[in-house]
Structure formats: structure tokens, C-alpha cells
Design an enzyme around this catalytic site. Structure first.
Site, PDB file in Angstrom:
ATOM      1  N   GLY A  28       0.848  -1.195   0.000  1.00 27.38           N
ATOM      2  CA  GLY A  28       0.000   0.000   0.000  1.00 27.38           C
ATOM      3  C   GLY A  28       0.875   1.234   0.000  1.00 27.38           C
ATOM      4  N   ASP A  53      -0.982  -0.598  -4.490  1.00 31.64           N
ATOM      5  CA  ASP A  53      -2.294   0.022  -4.316  1.00 31.64           C
ATOM      6  C   ASP A  53      -2.134   1.525  -4.171  1.00 31.64           C
ATOM      7  OD1 ASP A  53      -5.257  -0.157  -3.472  1.00 31.64           O
ATOM      8  OD2 ASP A  53      -4.359   0.939  -1.800  1.00 31.64           O
ATOM      9  N   TYR A  58      -5.318   9.637  -2.333  1.00 32.17           N
ATOM     10  CA  TYR A  58      -4.036   9.687  -1.622  1.00 32.17           C
ATOM     11  C   TYR A  58      -3.136  10.805  -2.167  1.00 32.17           C
ATOM     12  CZ  TYR A  58      -5.425   4.937  -0.196  1.00 32.17           C
ATOM     13  OH  TYR A  58      -6.094   3.848   0.281  1.00 32.17           O
ATOM     14  N   LYS A  87      -7.946   3.984  -7.346  1.00 36.14           N
ATOM     15  CA  LYS A  87      -9.350   4.069  -6.912  1.00 36.14           C
ATOM     16  C   LYS A  87     -10.016   5.393  -7.273  1.00 36.14           C
ATOM     17  CE  LYS A  87      -7.909   1.741  -2.613  1.00 36.14           C
ATOM     18  NZ  LYS A  87      -6.648   2.471  -2.294  1.00 36.14           N
ATOM     19  N   HIS A 120     -13.704   3.654  -4.346  1.00 35.84           N
ATOM     20  CA  HIS A 120     -12.987   3.735  -3.063  1.00 35.84           C
ATOM     21  C   HIS A 120     -13.900   3.532  -1.859  1.00 35.84           C
ATOM     22  CE1 HIS A 120      -9.155   5.732  -1.239  1.00 35.84           C
ATOM     23  NE2 HIS A 120      -9.704   4.939  -0.354  1.00 35.84           N
ATOM     24  N   ASN A 274       8.676  -7.604   5.396  1.00 35.21           N
ATOM     25  CA  ASN A 274       7.283  -7.919   5.074  1.00 35.21           C
ATOM     26  C   ASN A 274       7.145  -8.742   3.800  1.00 35.21           C
ATOM     27  OD1 ASN A 274       6.751  -6.434   7.336  1.00 35.21           O
ATOM     28  ND2 ASN A 274       5.810  -4.701   6.284  1.00 35.21           N
TER      29      ASN A 274
END
Ligand SMILES: NC(=O)c1ccc[n+]([C@@H]2O[C@H](COP(=O)([O-])OP(=O)(O)OC[C@H]3O[C@@H](n4cnc5c(N)ncnc54)[C@H](OP(=O)(O)O)[C@@H]3O)[C@@H](O)[C@H]2O)c1
Length: 314
Positions: A28, A53, A58, A87, A120, A274
Site C-alpha cells: 500500500g 495500491d 491519496y 481508486k 474507493h 514484510n
């Protein structure tokens, strides 16, 4: 800490509208500082993430686009190997605004197609260029002249046009999803919602799996807010026992129960950590499901359409 060797991190899930597969371990890009966003996105691609994403809300599509361009021009990763989703924001729900909004996102991203485009939130705000329209009392101005299905039909048109490979929803509940699935000519391929062991959303996951829809879980680490999922005693005990970090346990859990996920970090060592995940033993999966009783939703966006993780004014 390193993981054993397996292919969990490379898992892909098929998408129902014929547009291929989604790499489940996603990065993200909702990071407050734009320079951090660009740097982190580059690191994410370099360490192996193949799903990104973004969102017009944003205000980071330019940075995400630049990061991709720089990595692609290095020659080791090609555009076709990366799955990019963005989105449609709430002020663009009127059908005639959907295509222009999508085209504007592609332009900012420097791309000629998107792999995924999501509505979204299910809330329509006053149509116009203001992303956060407020009245004199500071209350959001909603638009009750457009339904989610009206917006959805315009989303279907984008798939017909060919520059958007798959479409989906975000921040919907099970009822809203069922309604769109019932009416849609092109069903949602992906539903992005908050999900983690404190908000497992098993009913939604079950419905998605029965209908060939991928549940894309955001805040996979609980956004590192209180109550801290990363410090949950069940998670930390499993991490200790398996010689993994708590984040690695949470991310593996999400993939093994059949969701795709989004996790975010501006810190290179964590981005690497991660991606470096591997399969948990079945007992750990059961333990997380049965022993964790805390239930908590970190992002209230589903109640109002007002984004919980984006500071006002952005
Ligand atoms: N559809 C929606 O309405 C919606 C809403 C929210 C988010 N999203 C999407 O979902 C993405 C992920 O959400 P999220 O930001 O809540 O993700 P998250 O991965 O649950 O939480 C990110 C936070 O965890 C920290 N962190 C990351 N890796 C860590 C590790 N290995 N150990 C310890 N702490 C770690 C990060 O810190 P540092 O950055 O300081 O390293 C950051 O503060 C967003 O970027 C966005 O793309 C969508």
C-alpha cells in the site's frame, strides 16, 4: 529474521472477469510524505512486491508513477509483471465523471492501463473537484442523486474500453456487495476492506470465495495503531516460537486464509521483512482464529466515507 524457503509470498489468486491473476502480497502506498512514498514504492518493487495500491484520494499517483517508471527503466522489472490498482474517489461517483477520473489517474501514474480500478467507498460526495466538500458547519456534503449501482455501470464501461483490466469495490459491507453482485453485468473482481485478526470478516470472506471475488485486506498489521495487533500476545508467542517477526506472522496468516493483502511501510528494512514471509503451521492458523478474542475496526471510513487514515486538508 529470515524465513524458510517456500512460495507463499509469490501466491496469486485468479480474478473472475477474465483479467488474469492478482499477486496476493501487496504494498500500500498511503504514506504521508510524498518523497517517502516514492522511495518506499521503489524499495517495495526491488525487494519483490508485485502488487501496488494507490488512489486519487491519496494524492500520490504521481510519486507511485515515478517510482514505477524509474524501476522499469532499470530493466529488471517490466510493467506487465506489476499489478497496479487505483481508486475512484467519492466526488467522482456521477457516471459521467468516472471515465475522466480514471483517465486522469492513468495520466498521473504514467500508465496506459490499470490492472484494477476500485470504487474507493460506497458514499457519493457532492460532484465536483473538491475531494472533501463541507458545508458551513463542517459537515460533509453527500450526493443522494447517484447510487452505487449507477457508478458501477460506468465502471463496467471502463472494462469494455480495455484500459482497465478489472474493477472492484472498497469499504463496502456484505449487503452492499451482494446488491452489486446481483445487479452487475461485470461482477466485482476484488473487494478491498480492512481485515486482520481483530476484524477477520469471515462472513464477507466466505461470500467472496463462493463468488470468485478476491478479498484484498488492508491494514493487515492493524495500521500499527492501538490496540496494537503487532504486540498481541498470541501473535508474539507464535512469532517467537517460529523465529519470525509479528508482522511476518500476521501477513502469512492473511495469505493462508485465502485473502490478498496490503501492508505499508516507509522503512526499507521493514519492507524487506514484510516480503520475506513463509507458511505458518496449521496449529498457528487455528490458534490465531480461536485464541484472539479482541475485535476492533481501526478505520471508520465504512460508516461515513470520510477517510480515517488521511489527515484532513490533504
Ligand atoms: N480502501 C481504504 O479505504 C483504505 C484505507 C486505509 C488503507 N488502505 C490501503 O491499505 C494500505 C495498508 O494499510 P495500512 O497502512 O494500515 O497498513 P499496515 O501494514 O497495517 O500498517 C502500516 C503501519 O505499520 C508499520 N509497519 C509496517 N511494517 C512493519 C513491521 N514489519 N514491523 C512493525 N511495524 C511495521 C508502518 O510503519 P513505518 O511506515 O513507520 O515503517 C506503518 O505505521 C494503505 O497503504 C492503503 O494502500 C485502504
Amino acid at each position: 529474521m529470515t524465513s524458510g524457503m517456500d512460495n507463499l509470498r509469490y501466491t496469486k489468486l485468479p480474478l473472475n472477469n477474465g483479467s488474469g491473476e492478482i499477486p496476493t502480497l501487496g504494498f500500500g502506498t498511503l504514506i504521508p510524505d510524498p518523497n517517502d512514498t516514492k522511495r518506499a514504492t521503489k524499495v517495495a518493487l526491488e525487494v519483490g512486491f508485485r502488487q501496488l495500491d494507490s488512489a486519487e484520494r491519496y494524492r500520490n499517483e504521481v510519486q507511485v508513477g515515478e517510482a514505477m517508471q524509474e524501476v522499469f527503466s532499470g530493466g529488471t522489472i517490466r510493467r506487465q509483471e506489476v499489478f497496479l490498482g487505483t481508486k475512484l474517489w467519492n466526488n467522482n461517483h456521477r457516471p459521467e465523471r468516472v471515465k475522466p477520473a480514471f483517465e486522469a489517474s492513468l495520466k498521473r501514474l504514467h500508465l496506459d492501463y490499470a490492472d484494477l480500478y476500485l470504487v474507493h467507498t460506497p458514499y457519493a460526495f457532492q460532484a465536483g473537484d473538491e475531494q472533501d466538500p463541507r458545508d458551513g458547519n463542517g459537515n460533509v456534503i453527500y450526493d443522494d442523486g447517484v447510487t452505487l449501482y449507477d457508478t458501477w455501470r460506468a465502471m463496467e464501461g471502463l472494462v469494455d474500453d480495455g484500459r482497465c483490466k478489472a474493477i472492484g469495490l472498497s469499504d463496502v459491507n456484505l449487503e452492499q456487495l451482494k446488491e452489486i453482485v446481483r445487479l452487475a453485468r461485470i461482477k466485482p473482481a476484488v473487494v478491498q476492506v480492512e481485515s486482520h485478526p481483530y476484524l477477520p470478516q469471515w462472513d464477507l470472506l466466505d461470500f467472496c470465495q463462493k463468488n470468485g471475488i478476491v478479498l484484498l485486506a488492508f491494514a493487515a498489521l492493524g495500521h500499527s495503531f492501538e490496540p496494537r495487533l503487532l504486540d498481541d500476545p498470541v501473535i508474539t508467542a507464535i512469532a517467537m516460537r517460529l523465529n519470525k517477526t509479528p508482522a511476518q506472522v500476521l501477513l502469512a496468516w492473511a495469505l493462508q486464509r485465502g485473502t490478498a493483502l496490503l501492508t505499508t511501510s516507509k522503512t526499507p528494512s521493514r519492507i524487506r521483512e514484510n516480503f520475506d514471509i513463509s507458511t505458518l503451521p496449521q496449529e498457528a492458523m487455528v490458534e490465531i482464529r480461536e485464541k484472539i478474542k479482541t475485535r476492533y475496526r481501526f478505520n471508520k471510513v465504512v460508516e461515513t466515507g470520510i477517510p480515517g487514515f488521511i489527515p484532513r486538508g490533504r
